[in-house]
Design a protein around this motif. Structure first.
Motif, mmCIF file in Angstrom:
data_model
loop_
_atom_site.group_PDB
_atom_site.id
_atom_site.type_symbol
_atom_site.label_atom_id
_atom_site.label_comp_id
_atom_site.label_asym_id
_atom_site.label_seq_id
_atom_site.Cartn_x
_atom_site.Cartn_y
_atom_site.Cartn_z
ATOM 1 N N ASP A 82 0.992 -1.147 0.021
ATOM 2 C CA ASP A 82 -0.143 0.021 0.139
ATOM 3 C C ASP A 82 0.890 1.296 -0.046
ATOM 4 O O ASP A 82 0.727 2.175 -0.696
ATOM 5 C CB ASP A 82 -1.052 -0.090 1.238
ATOM 6 C CG ASP A 82 -2.057 -1.058 1.297
ATOM 7 O OD1 ASP A 82 -2.693 -1.184 0.099
ATOM 8 O OD2 ASP A 82 -2.402 -1.660 2.125
ATOM 9 N N ARG A 83 1.921 1.383 0.712
ATOM 10 C CA ARG A 83 2.989 2.530 0.897
ATOM 11 C C ARG A 83 3.377 2.533 -0.616
ATOM 12 O O ARG A 83 3.732 3.832 -0.930
ATOM 13 C CB ARG A 83 4.078 1.982 1.904
ATOM 14 C CG ARG A 83 4.866 3.292 1.816
ATOM 15 C CD ARG A 83 5.903 2.973 3.046
ATOM 16 N NE ARG A 83 7.068 3.851 3.062
ATOM 17 C CZ ARG A 83 8.253 3.623 2.470
ATOM 18 N NH1 ARG A 83 8.278 2.756 1.827
ATOM 19 N NH2 ARG A 83 9.098 4.662 2.354
ATOM 20 N N GLN A 84 3.946 1.590 -1.209
ATOM 21 C CA GLN A 84 4.393 1.658 -2.513
ATOM 22 C C GLN A 84 3.525 2.288 -3.676
ATOM 23 O O GLN A 84 4.033 3.103 -4.325
ATOM 24 C CB GLN A 84 5.058 0.286 -3.116
ATOM 25 C CG GLN A 84 6.185 -0.195 -2.226
ATOM 26 C CD GLN A 84 6.634 -1.794 -2.493
ATOM 27 O OE1 GLN A 84 5.889 -2.214 -3.561
ATOM 28 N NE2 GLN A 84 7.540 -2.167 -2.024
ATOM 29 N N LYS A 85 2.317 1.981 -3.429
ATOM 30 C CA LYS A 85 1.346 2.599 -4.421
ATOM 31 C C LYS A 85 0.940 4.032 -3.849
ATOM 32 O O LYS A 85 0.924 4.862 -4.953
ATOM 33 C CB LYS A 85 0.067 1.738 -4.294
ATOM 34 C CG LYS A 85 0.115 0.264 -4.866
ATOM 35 C CD LYS A 85 -1.219 -0.442 -4.493
ATOM 36 C CE LYS A 85 -1.251 -1.986 -5.018
ATOM 37 N NZ LYS A 85 -2.387 -2.587 -4.926
ATOM 38 N N PHE A 86 1.108 4.313 -2.730
ATOM 39 C CA PHE A 86 0.826 5.538 -2.393
ATOM 40 C C PHE A 86 1.999 6.427 -2.739
ATOM 41 O O PHE A 86 1.819 7.731 -3.447
ATOM 42 C CB PHE A 86 0.718 5.806 -0.760
ATOM 43 C CG PHE A 86 0.974 7.008 -0.239
ATOM 44 C CD1 PHE A 86 0.011 7.991 -0.266
ATOM 45 C CD2 PHE A 86 2.038 7.432 0.287
ATOM 46 C CE1 PHE A 86 0.104 9.380 0.040
ATOM 47 C CE2 PHE A 86 2.397 8.628 1.160
ATOM 48 C CZ PHE A 86 1.227 9.707 1.026
ATOM 49 N N LEU A 87 3.195 6.001 -2.753
ATOM 50 C CA LEU A 87 4.556 6.843 -3.179
ATOM 51 C C LEU A 87 4.505 6.996 -4.526
ATOM 52 O O LEU A 87 4.984 7.942 -5.244
ATOM 53 C CB LEU A 87 5.688 6.174 -2.525
ATOM 54 C CG LEU A 87 6.038 6.203 -0.962
ATOM 55 C CD1 LEU A 87 7.346 5.572 -0.930
ATOM 56 C CD2 LEU A 87 6.084 7.590 -0.604
ATOM 57 N N ASP A 88 3.999 5.913 -5.412
ATOM 58 C CA ASP A 88 3.870 5.940 -6.809
ATOM 59 C C ASP A 88 2.976 7.126 -7.205
ATOM 60 O O ASP A 88 3.378 7.754 -8.291
ATOM 61 C CB ASP A 88 3.402 4.301 -7.333
ATOM 62 C CG ASP A 88 3.154 4.585 -8.710
ATOM 63 O OD1 ASP A 88 4.400 4.736 -9.447
ATOM 64 O OD2 ASP A 88 2.079 4.395 -9.440
ATOM 65 N N VAL A 89 2.053 7.294 -6.540
ATOM 66 C CA VAL A 89 1.066 8.617 -6.709
ATOM 67 C C VAL A 89 1.820 9.670 -6.727
ATOM 68 O O VAL A 89 1.607 10.699 -7.477
ATOM 69 C CB VAL A 89 -0.182 8.382 -5.735
ATOM 70 C CG1 VAL A 89 -1.008 9.875 -6.213
ATOM 71 C CG2 VAL A 89 -1.418 7.435 -6.270
ATOM 72 N N LEU A 90 2.761 9.940 -5.713
ATOM 73 C CA LEU A 90 3.330 11.347 -5.331
ATOM 74 C C LEU A 90 4.142 11.530 -6.459
ATOM 75 O O LEU A 90 4.356 12.414 -6.986
ATOM 76 C CB LEU A 90 3.934 11.259 -3.988
ATOM 77 C CG LEU A 90 3.269 11.019 -2.849
ATOM 78 C CD1 LEU A 90 4.093 11.086 -1.622
ATOM 79 C CD2 LEU A 90 1.991 12.000 -2.709
ATOM 80 N N PHE A 91 4.955 10.552 -6.789
ATOM 81 C CA PHE A 91 5.920 10.518 -7.677
ATOM 82 C C PHE A 91 5.790 10.643 -8.889
ATOM 83 O O PHE A 91 6.264 11.561 -9.915
ATOM 84 C CB PHE A 91 6.940 9.253 -7.785
ATOM 85 C CG PHE A 91 7.286 8.910 -6.483
ATOM 86 C CD1 PHE A 91 8.001 10.136 -5.593
ATOM 87 C CD2 PHE A 91 8.020 7.724 -6.325
ATOM 88 C CE1 PHE A 91 8.608 9.774 -4.174
ATOM 89 C CE2 PHE A 91 8.611 7.436 -4.922
ATOM 90 C CZ PHE A 91 8.740 8.507 -3.892
ATOM 91 N N SER A 92 4.323 10.351 -9.413
ATOM 92 C CA SER A 92 3.620 10.379 -10.788
ATOM 93 C C SER A 92 3.311 11.668 -10.880
ATOM 94 O O SER A 92 3.364 12.257 -12.145
ATOM 95 C CB SER A 92 2.689 9.503 -10.793
ATOM 96 O OG SER A 92 2.866 8.085 -10.744
#
Length: 382
Positions: A82-92
């Motif tokens: 879940d954290r990885q998906k969250f960070l992926d949104v930020l980086f995107s």
């Protein structure tokens, strides 16, 4: 891991959850700081945890030091994935992570983020995530909290329900249909906010007692017979789709199902596939394995058909003694908890001795383990 809180954490009330997040795919910091930009970011994050079953998160937008402060509160896990998906949104959204802090308790976690957006712009956003009733919280090094799920199989009476419910922990119950108390028991389980599972018994004796709704290997390919059989079972567990009158029942309040007894039907792959296909079309996507001989046929078939399969760790039958349960809990169950970090305990509803024993030790067990719903237990998927 040493934890630093970069900005103060305000007291969070039990009813109101918070989760904060802020990032927007717009090139200007001034636009990002606007409510419109923060709203876009908040919506993108909420999409990560939309399970399609209703709101699991609440949110709000405010400001901190002139920058967006997005709060999102969820009743769910926040695992490493879940954290990885969250960070992926930020980086995107061209944001760079500047700080991440957290405070984790037994079943809740607060996560604080400071991000620069756009990257290298000197403009910031603050994010605070709050997760409640969580069973998997990042980081879970060494699986610090061992987890147990309890499944009580084949409830037949209200007295049995009250006995097991008095344990005071999350429990999944399977209910026997075609019983004069089935509908009332199913309704009470839902009212108690516990998991309701369907019990399907295809053994010959049961089928002969309900001829008008019987299902057999011979008629498994007849859609009318299959629909009538399942409509009868599901109709006793309290859910009808009022918007589509006359169509198949949709068991949205049923978490999964379990086969109650061994049956020749379960060894017939064609008949089994017809049943699993119809059950799955009713949005029941999970099945529990309870150590029956037919599991060797049912499990691979269910996996191929896209079911989530739950494997029992320890199974206590109706005739097994309290002494046996005590030995098993401190033997096989404890070993599984040490090796895997979790265990699924299945008990027959009529084993009152097992219920009374658990009642005497459950508070002590709660100090060492977290009891979680079966649906949150790791399932096997194809």
């Amino acid at each position: 891991m040493k934890k630093r809180i970069l900005f103060p954490v305000r007291k969070i009330h039990a009813v109101v959850f918070l989760v904060i997040l802020s990032v927007v795919s717009i090139a200007l910091p001034a636009v990002f700081a606007s409510n419109d930009g923060a709203q876009l970011l908040k919506d993108a994050i909420l999409q990560l945890w939309d399970d399609g079953k209703g709101d699991v998160c609440s949110s709000m937008i405010s400001s901190r030091k002139g920058y967006p402060f997005i709060s999102i509160a969820c009743e769910r896990d926040y695992s490493e994935k879940d954290r990885q998906k969250f960070l992926d949104v930020l980086f995107s959204y061209n944001a760079s992570l500047k700080n991440e802090d957290f405070e984790i308790k037994k079943k809740s976690g607060i996560y604080l983020y400071k991000v620069e957006y756009p990257s290298q712009s000197g403009s910031y956003a603050y994010i605070k995530l709050f997760f409640r009733n969580a069973y998997d919280l990042y980081p879970d090094m060494l699986k610090r909290n061992k987890k147990i799920s309890i499944f009580v199989k084949d409830l037949a009476t209200k007295e049995e329900l009250f006995l097991w419910q008095s344990l005071g922990v999350p429990i999944a119950y399977s209910v026997i249909p075609n019983n004069d108390q089935s509908r009332e028991i199913a309704e009470k389980i839902s009212n108690y906010n516990q998991e309701l599972w369907l019990s399907i018994d295809l053994s010959e004796g049961i089928q002969e007692s309900i001829i008008e709704n019987s299902l057999s290997e011979k008629n498994a390919g007849d859609p009318e017979v299959m629909n009538q059989y399942l409509n009868n079972l599901l109709g006793q567990l309290q859910y009808f789709d009022e918007k589509e009158e006359g169509k198949s029942l949709l068991a949205k309040n049923i978490s999964g199902f379990v086969f109650s007894q061994e049956a020749d039907y379960l060894q017939n792959i064609y008949a089994l596939r017809m049943l699993l296909e119809n059950v799955k079309s009713r949005q029941i996507n999970s099945i529990l394995m309870t150590g029956m001989e037919s599991d060797g046929v049912v499990k691979p078939t269910a996996l191929v058909m896209g079911y989530g399969v739950y494997n029992s760790t320890l199974i206590i039958q109706e005739n097994q003694s309290r002494k046996y349960l005590e030995s098993a809990i401190y033997g096989d169950l404890k070993k599984s908890l040490e090796n895997n970090g979790y265990a699924l305990l299945v008990l027959d509803a009529q084993n009152t001795g097992a219920a009374n024993y658990l009642k005497s030790v459950i508070r002590k067990m709660e100090k060492d383990y977290i009891f979680m719903p079966v649906s949150r237990f790791p399932s096997e998927k194809n």
